[in-house]
Design an enzyme around this catalytic site. Sequence first.
Site, PDB file in Angstrom:
ATOM      1  N   GLY A 199      66.952   9.555  -4.731  1.00  0.00           N
ATOM      2  CA  GLY A 199      67.925   8.468  -4.683  1.00  0.00           C
ATOM      3  C   GLY A 199      68.984   8.676  -3.626  1.00  0.00           C
ATOM      4  N   SER A 205      62.756  15.537 -11.393  1.00  0.00           N
ATOM      5  CA  SER A 205      63.637  14.743 -10.539  1.00  0.00           C
ATOM      6  C   SER A 205      64.015  13.429 -11.220  1.00  0.00           C
ATOM      7  CB  SER A 205      62.972  14.465  -9.190  1.00  0.00           C
ATOM      8  OG  SER A 205      62.835  15.662  -8.447  1.00  0.00           O
ATOM      9  N   ASP A 262      53.652  18.580  -1.656  1.00  0.00           N
ATOM     10  CA  ASP A 262      52.811  19.028  -2.771  1.00  0.00           C
ATOM     11  C   ASP A 262      52.147  17.864  -3.494  1.00  0.00           C
ATOM     12  OD1 ASP A 262      55.777  18.845  -3.311  1.00  0.00           O
ATOM     13  OD2 ASP A 262      55.029  18.639  -5.346  1.00  0.00           O
ATOM     14  N   GLN A 306      68.067  18.106   1.000  1.00  0.00           N
ATOM     15  CA  GLN A 306      69.437  17.596   1.077  1.00  0.00           C
ATOM     16  C   GLN A 306      70.446  18.744   1.029  1.00  0.00           C
ATOM     17  OE1 GLN A 306      69.461  14.833  -2.210  1.00  0.00           O
ATOM     18  NE2 GLN A 306      67.764  13.668  -1.351  1.00  0.00           N
ATOM     19  N   CYS A 308      62.844  17.794  -0.849  1.00  0.00           N
ATOM     20  CA  CYS A 308      63.551  16.752  -1.587  1.00  0.00           C
ATOM     21  C   CYS A 308      65.014  17.152  -1.836  1.00  0.00           C
ATOM     22  CB  CYS A 308      62.802  16.414  -2.872  1.00  0.00           C
ATOM     23  SG  CYS A 308      63.232  14.809  -3.567  1.00  0.00           S
ATOM     24  N   MET A 309      65.405  17.491  -3.064  1.00  0.00           N
ATOM     25  CA  MET A 309      66.760  17.972  -3.297  1.00  0.00           C
ATOM     26  C   MET A 309      67.058  19.188  -2.428  1.00  0.00           C
ATOM     27  SD  MET A 309      69.723  18.023  -4.785  1.00  0.00           S
ATOM     28  CE  MET A 309      69.570  16.771  -6.075  1.00  0.00           C
ATOM     29  N   ASN A 319      60.403  10.914  -4.214  1.00  0.00           N
ATOM     30  CA  ASN A 319      61.178  10.646  -5.425  1.00  0.00           C
ATOM     31  C   ASN A 319      62.606  11.111  -5.194  1.00  0.00           C
ATOM     32  OD1 ASN A 319      62.280  10.309  -7.926  1.00  0.00           O
ATOM     33  ND2 ASN A 319      61.047  11.879  -8.938  1.00  0.00           N
ATOM     34  N   HIS A 337      57.480  14.886  -0.690  1.00  0.00           N
ATOM     35  CA  HIS A 337      56.809  15.934  -1.453  1.00  0.00           C
ATOM     36  C   HIS A 337      55.455  16.259  -0.820  1.00  0.00           C
ATOM     37  CE1 HIS A 337      59.228  16.645  -5.121  1.00  0.00           C
ATOM     38  NE2 HIS A 337      59.700  15.441  -4.835  1.00  0.00           N
TER      39      HIS A 337
END
Length: 362
Positions: free
Chosen positions: A291, A46, A334, A251, A247-248, A289, A332
């Site tokens: 943005g 990331s 994990d 989104q 995360c990504m 993590n 995360h």
Amino acid sequence: MSRRTLLLADGTSYQGEAFGADLQVSAEVVFTTGMTGYQETLTDQSYNGQIVTFTYPLIGNCGINRDDMESLFPTTAGVICREVPRLASNWRNRRSLDEFLTTHGIPGLAGIDTRALVRRLRNEGVMKGVLLGPGADLDAELEKLRDTQLPTDQIAQVSTRTAYPSPLGGRGVVLLDFGLKHSILRELGKRGCAVTVVPWNISADRVRALAPDGIMLSNGPGDPKSIPQVQDVVRELQEDYPVFGICMGHQIFALANGADTYKLPFGHRGFNHPVRELSTGRIDFTSQNHGYAVDPDSVAGTELEITHIEINDETVMGVRHTRLGSFSVQYHPDAAAGPHDAAHVFDDFVALMDANHSGGQN
């Protein structure tokens, strides 16, 4: 050590000591607040193509070992820290941070006031920067930096190009790789999942051919809107299989279901972010993590509901599909590095797969 300078796009410069590879790189400059786990951070894809600033003052004192890699190779563009030790001391140590970065072509900068740099990034937002060698013409380099266009294909750079399976048996999970962390595979493996990792641009039909019990959308770098074609694939697959995004992946899951995303001023990067589950009030400290974030106002009118928020700034940390039961989280669970408070989210995914497989209600 030789000298090296960080020049930011706003004209601010910081001069310190060079370590790592002898290279000049331009990239987005970000910061992470984690007090541990620098090796996991550097190998978290990331961070692909970013210059990472560590707020913790001493980085590298344990060296680099073979066990704490979150990817096979680091793809971080550069590293900035207050102090790098000359000697690393740990029973698992195999080489120093300096040697590790040199091997992988990553330049580092030490000996600057990282607190001042982080304050600037917090106040002004993350921005482009360039790591320069001694004698550079700062005025000329600033003009070039401001004209530099940063890449937008980070996910394509880090995703696997061919599918590969884990050696385990059990529930079949197809994981769309946007830049996955190995800790996600470990957590799924602990729960008896046989994971097949596939490229980010795989078709829905190719996924169906693998006959999965569930679909995992991994973490990854950059802007989720840079790969809009994945949204169509997610929309197709979620009608037949439970989907879990991190995360990504969170989104992309939100975008696929009609919500929107936006860029945060300086993002969330570290291992100490408190998250509240709205239905229970439970608070987990999490590793984060990213943005970008999901716009909370855009969730209204979709089939999604917000399930988690970040306590400090109330950004969206999780959503759930009200009809299908599929869900995603911005943080995360994990960890690696970071607290394991939220690992129970993987259990929720396993339960969702089991319910779907047995014909139960989502």
